[in-house]
Design an enzyme around this catalytic site. Structure first.
Site, PDB file in Angstrom:
ATOM      1  N   TYR A 183       0.741  -1.331  -0.072  1.00  0.00           N
ATOM      2  CA  TYR A 183      -0.231  -0.196   0.033  1.00  0.00           C
ATOM      3  C   TYR A 183       0.747   1.227  -0.164  1.00  0.00           C
ATOM      4  O   TYR A 183       0.363   2.418   0.654  1.00  0.00           O
ATOM      5  CB  TYR A 183      -1.194   0.048   1.090  1.00  0.00           C
ATOM      6  CG  TYR A 183      -1.984  -0.912   0.960  1.00  0.00           C
ATOM      7  CD1 TYR A 183      -3.419  -0.660   0.225  1.00  0.00           C
ATOM      8  CD2 TYR A 183      -2.135  -2.136   1.479  1.00  0.00           C
ATOM      9  CE1 TYR A 183      -4.342  -1.463   0.056  1.00  0.00           C
ATOM     10  CE2 TYR A 183      -2.879  -3.333   1.422  1.00  0.00           C
ATOM     11  CZ  TYR A 183      -4.015  -2.874   0.945  1.00  0.00           C
ATOM     12  OH  TYR A 183      -5.153  -3.783   0.743  1.00  0.00           O
TER      13      TYR A 183
ATOM     14  N   HIS B 231     -21.149  -2.309  -9.445  1.00  0.00           N
ATOM     15  CA  HIS B 231     -20.044  -2.337  -8.776  1.00  0.00           C
ATOM     16  C   HIS B 231     -19.050  -3.243  -9.816  1.00  0.00           C
ATOM     17  O   HIS B 231     -17.898  -2.798 -10.051  1.00  0.00           O
ATOM     18  CB  HIS B 231     -20.255  -3.439  -7.592  1.00  0.00           C
ATOM     19  CG  HIS B 231     -18.988  -3.721  -6.889  1.00  0.00           C
ATOM     20  ND1 HIS B 231     -18.183  -3.036  -5.843  1.00  0.00           N
ATOM     21  CD2 HIS B 231     -18.156  -4.984  -7.199  1.00  0.00           C
ATOM     22  CE1 HIS B 231     -17.327  -4.059  -5.627  1.00  0.00           C
ATOM     23  NE2 HIS B 231     -17.134  -4.942  -6.392  1.00  0.00           N
ATOM     24  N   GLU B 232     -19.595  -4.426 -10.336  1.00  0.00           N
ATOM     25  CA  GLU B 232     -18.587  -5.136 -11.430  1.00  0.00           C
ATOM     26  C   GLU B 232     -18.402  -4.396 -12.654  1.00  0.00           C
ATOM     27  O   GLU B 232     -17.075  -4.406 -13.026  1.00  0.00           O
ATOM     28  CB  GLU B 232     -19.534  -6.449 -11.654  1.00  0.00           C
ATOM     29  CG  GLU B 232     -19.629  -7.364 -10.584  1.00  0.00           C
ATOM     30  CD  GLU B 232     -18.503  -7.802  -9.859  1.00  0.00           C
ATOM     31  OE1 GLU B 232     -17.277  -7.720 -10.166  1.00  0.00           O
ATOM     32  OE2 GLU B 232     -18.491  -8.008  -8.418  1.00  0.00           O
TER      33      GLU B 232
ATOM     34  N   HIS C  89     -15.130  -2.124 -12.218  1.00  0.00           N
ATOM     35  CA  HIS C  89     -14.163  -3.021 -12.282  1.00  0.00           C
ATOM     36  C   HIS C  89     -13.628  -2.994 -13.659  1.00  0.00           C
ATOM     37  O   HIS C  89     -12.631  -2.598 -14.353  1.00  0.00           O
ATOM     38  CB  HIS C  89     -14.133  -4.246 -12.034  1.00  0.00           C
ATOM     39  CG  HIS C  89     -14.205  -4.609 -10.302  1.00  0.00           C
ATOM     40  ND1 HIS C  89     -13.191  -4.069  -9.611  1.00  0.00           N
ATOM     41  CD2 HIS C  89     -14.976  -5.368  -9.543  1.00  0.00           C
ATOM     42  CE1 HIS C  89     -13.335  -4.309  -8.451  1.00  0.00           C
ATOM     43  NE2 HIS C  89     -14.546  -5.158  -8.351  1.00  0.00           N
TER      44      HIS C  89
ATOM     45  N   HIS D 260     -14.503 -15.213  -0.017  1.00  0.00           N
ATOM     46  CA  HIS D 260     -13.242 -14.598  -0.138  1.00  0.00           C
ATOM     47  C   HIS D 260     -12.207 -15.544   0.581  1.00  0.00           C
ATOM     48  O   HIS D 260     -10.903 -15.384   0.445  1.00  0.00           O
ATOM     49  CB  HIS D 260     -13.107 -13.177   0.345  1.00  0.00           C
ATOM     50  CG  HIS D 260     -14.279 -12.384  -0.431  1.00  0.00           C
ATOM     51  ND1 HIS D 260     -15.746 -12.510  -0.364  1.00  0.00           N
ATOM     52  CD2 HIS D 260     -13.989 -11.716  -1.347  1.00  0.00           C
ATOM     53  CE1 HIS D 260     -16.125 -11.557  -1.026  1.00  0.00           C
ATOM     54  NE2 HIS D 260     -15.222 -10.951  -1.969  1.00  0.00           N
TER      55      HIS D 260
ATOM     56  N   ARG E  98      -9.495  -4.445   1.419  1.00  0.00           N
ATOM     57  CA  ARG E  98      -9.987  -3.636   0.063  1.00  0.00           C
ATOM     58  C   ARG E  98     -11.348  -3.352   0.163  1.00  0.00           C
ATOM     59  O   ARG E  98     -11.780  -2.161  -0.364  1.00  0.00           O
ATOM     60  CB  ARG E  98      -9.575  -4.502  -1.282  1.00  0.00           C
ATOM     61  CG  ARG E  98     -10.700  -5.695  -1.418  1.00  0.00           C
ATOM     62  CD  ARG E  98     -10.422  -6.511  -2.526  1.00  0.00           C
ATOM     63  NE  ARG E  98      -9.075  -7.150  -2.593  1.00  0.00           N
ATOM     64  CZ  ARG E  98      -8.594  -7.811  -3.749  1.00  0.00           C
ATOM     65  NH1 ARG E  98      -9.056  -7.838  -4.619  1.00  0.00           N
ATOM     66  NH2 ARG E  98      -7.160  -8.056  -3.646  1.00  0.00           N
TER      67      ARG E  98
HETATM   68  O1  X8Z Z   1     -17.080  -9.631  -3.311  1.00  0.00           O
HETATM   69  C1  X8Z Z   1     -17.428  -8.550  -3.750  1.00  0.00           C
HETATM   70  C2  X8Z Z   1     -17.978  -8.273  -4.927  1.00  0.00           C
HETATM   71  C3  X8Z Z   1     -16.843  -8.573  -5.974  1.00  0.00           C
HETATM   72  S1  X8Z Z   1     -15.351  -7.934  -5.996  1.00  0.00           S
HETATM   73  C4  X8Z Z   1     -19.377  -8.615  -5.383  1.00  0.00           C
HETATM   74  N1  X8Z Z   1     -17.854  -7.588  -2.715  1.00  0.00           N
HETATM   75  C5  X8Z Z   1     -17.722  -7.959  -1.198  1.00  0.00           C
HETATM   76  C6  X8Z Z   1     -18.454  -9.133  -0.902  1.00  0.00           C
HETATM   77  O2  X8Z Z   1     -19.761  -9.463  -1.775  1.00  0.00           O
HETATM   78  O3  X8Z Z   1     -18.276  -9.564   0.154  1.00  0.00           O
HETATM   79  C7  X8Z Z   1     -18.523  -6.567  -2.756  1.00  0.00           C
HETATM   80  C8  X8Z Z   1     -18.927  -5.957  -1.380  1.00  0.00           C
HETATM   81  C9  X8Z Z   1     -17.995  -6.715  -0.317  1.00  0.00           C
HETATM   82 ZN    ZN Z   2     -15.340  -6.075  -6.569  1.00  0.00          ZN
END
Ligand code: X8Z
Ligand code: ZN
Length: 611
Positions: A219, A380-381, A384, A510, A519
């Site tokens: 960062y 959101h997508e 990107h 994730h 992030r």
């Molecule tokens: O994972 C995501 C996006 C894809 S980069 C849909 N988000 C996080 C989640 O779903 O946990 C967006 C908000 C937080």
């Molecule tokens: Zn995203």
């Protein structure tokens, strides 16, 4: 570059100096000392190789995530391992130039990036990268194919996510929550522990204490100062979260009674309209201000009433970016994206955006439902994708966001402009339905339920992972460590007792996908900084949350300038370009919600605060 979720190359921290030089130099004492010209040539070669392997790995991963089979799993693991080996090789090679005098700015910056931008580093010993990639592909697939239960019947990931938003029967909510966490998380626990061990060995081989330390070093600032910065932002915004928590708990207690949701203490995790209790907007109906204070419409209902399908929702998203002056999406985007869940195979439904060839092969992968959540996620997508296209003229190592929080913030900042007036402009809302000024509290509360509620979750996911990587959370304490952070930061508790046979973190995308999560915390505050800056640029004078910069070409041009920079400069430079400030802070977000905070404090008088 590979999909943004596991982007393996990004902004480097030029400050991080991995102590590798001595050992490597000794080994090559007979060779002439490397020069600045050697370094430049090394970087050029590295960029060409990474670009080429990145495209191949991206294609394999796309096919896997849109068609999960043992064969596609093996293919993506092979290409992922090849990419990791290349990255580790280049990181070790880059270390040899650490003390070379006379490096130009870009060479020096790129050498730093080569050394600290591997999300899941593998040790160099034979077979390690392959094992790591195989584990990673396996648990990603387990997540994608995972099923929960509702009414005693199996239900897939995207359906259960939507059902958690709509269901109001606490027994059914509990059934879904428990089954999802038990079926999806628990089985991957042994593989996850193995993955942590191998990746940590890889990080140590590159001179880092552990993988978490490596992540924090990306960062453009001291890694400890980075962690402290996130804590400070959280502490600044915590009173707003606690006020929201207090108010929502009271409303849940009113609705469900003491046996389901006690008036004091933490909130039961499955009552908040979201599998992970990360965003609470889906239960807005339960918490809406009494009488005429509520908003009066729900975006999901509007979309359904106007006959929107997934394609039309994405078109509406594209329309916003076009209105700012961005070129329309390429034909291939519409041909190659996955908008809906295929009926005949397992896929990873969790939304992601891709730029397969790093030029113009842009795609999104979603399992879109016609609801408010997915309308925001589409914006959101697409954020990107427009970012990826804006920086596609940059050299390979700069094909990324100013930092990963920027990448996550662009589309969300655009979506903050989905105001009632904007909905009228695109024909979703009738002019007569625009909520009057006395509905502002309702509008702000609806936003806070998603935006403010997310903050502690956004922070704690990597607090857990940093703890796991550092060993502070031991392998036999994965679940307890998770529950402790969920209680400490979010003030929530699971609906049933958990123990170490469970692995609830694995039931969040994730974790198996190894997508760093800080992030999203950064993005939550950055998006309000971008939004406020855009509204100032547009000359907006009204309440901040009513501002829409739809159609404003000047805002679009200024945004494009920041996006085009990619990762070529430290993130404060990019931030300054668009907002005029060099600091990430919660100030803009606090300003946006200030009227709501006042109102919440009024409502909460006499209520027990916190948990
Ligand atoms: O994972 C995501 C996006 C894809 S980069 C849909 N988000 C996080 C989640 O779903 O946990 C967006 C908000 C937080
Ligand atoms: Zn995203």
């Amino acid at each position: 570059m590979i999909r943004t979720g596991i982007s393996m190359l990004a902004l480097a921290s030029l400050l991080a100096a991995a102590p590798l030089g001595a050992r490597d130099r000794d080994g090559e004492a007979a060779q002439a000392a490397p020069t600045a010209a050697d370094a430049k040539a090394f970087v050029a070669d590295a960029e060409a190789k990474l670009f080429a392997q990145g495209v191949v790995a991206s294609r394999a991963e796309w096919v896997y995530e849109t068609y999960i089979t043992p064969d596609t799993e093996a293919l993506t693991a092979r290409e992922g391992a090849a990419l990791t080996k290349l990255q580790v090789d280049l990181a070790l090679g880059a270390a040899k130039f650490a003390n070379v005098a006379g490096l130009d700015y870009d060479t020096s910056r790129k050498l730093g990036m080569l050394r600290n931008k591997i999300v899941l580093p593998a040790p160099v010993r034979a077979g390690a990268a392959d094992e790591l990639a195989a584990l990673s592909a396996k648990i990603t697939g387990m997540y994608g194919a995972g099923k929960g239960m509702l009414n005693g019947k199996p239900i897939n990931g995207s359906d259960i996510e939507a059902a958690m938003g709509e269901e109001r029967d606490p027994a059914k909510l509990k059934e879904m929550w428990v089954s999802w966490n038990d079926n999806v998380g628990a089985p991957m626990r042994p593989d996850y522990a193995k993955l942590v061990g191998i990746a940590n060995e890889g990080a140590k081989g590159l001179g880092y204490a552990d993988v978490g330390a490596m992540w924090r070093s990306g960062y453009d600032m001291d890694p400890d100062a980075f962690a402290a910065m996130t804590d400070k932002i959280w502490n600044d915004l915590k009173p707003l979260y606690v006020a929201l928590h207090t108010y929502v708990r009271h409303k849940l207690n009113e609705k469900y009674g003491e046996a389901v949701q006690p008036a004091k203490g933490p909130i039961r995790a499955d009552l908040l309209g979201n599998m992970w209790a990360q965003e609470w907007g889906n239960i807005y109906d339960i918490v809406a201000p009494a009488g005429s204070g509520s908003v009066g419409y729900d975006v999901g209902e509007l979309l359904k009433a106007k006959g929107y399908d997934s394609h039309k929702m994405v078109k509406a998203g594209e329309g916003f970016y076009s209105s700012l002056g961005f070129k329309e999406l390429p034909t291939r985007f519409w041909e190659r994206s996955q908008f809906v869940k295929p009926a005949d195979r397992e896929v990873v439904c969790h939304a992601s955006a891709w730029d397969i060839d790093n030029v113009d092969d842009l795609r999104i992968k979603m399992c879109i439902k016609v609801n408010a959540d997915d309308f925001v996620t589409i914006h959101h997508e697409l954020g990107h994708n427009y970012y990826q296209r804006a920086y596609n003229q940059q050299p390979a190592l700069y094909l990324d966001g100013a930092n990963d929080g920027f990448h996550e913030a662009i589309g969300d900042f655009i979506a903050l402009s989905i105001t009632p007036d904007y909905l009228v402009q695109i024909g979703l809302l009738d002019k007569s339905q625009v909520p009057s000024a006395d509905k502002d509290t309702g509008l702000l509360l609806r936003q806070a339920m998603d935006k403010v509620a997310f903050l502690p979750f956004g922070l704690l996911v990597d607090k857990w992972r940093w703890g796991v990587f550092s060993g502070q959370i031991p392998t036999n304490g994965y679940q307890a460590g998770w529950d402790k952070l969920r209680l400490q930061y979010q003030g929530i508790v699971p609906p049933v007792a958990r123990d170490e046979t469970r692995f609830d973190p694995g039931a969040k995308f994730h974790i198996p996908a190894t997508t760093p999560y800080t992030r999203y915390f950064l993005a939550r505050v950055l998006q309000f900084q971008f939004y406020k800056a855009a509204c100032d640029q547009a000359g907006w004078k009204g309440p901040l949350h009513r501002c829409s910069f739809y159609g404003n070409k000047e805002v679009g041009a200024k945004l494009d300038k920041m996006l085009q920079m990619g990762a070529s400069k430290p993130w404060p430079d990019a931030l300054q370009e668009f907002t005029g400030t060099r600091e990430i802070s919660g100030k803009a977000m606090a300003e946006y919600f200030a009227p709501l905070k006042k109102w919440l404090d009024q409502q909460n008088k006499g209520q027990p605060q916190g948990w």
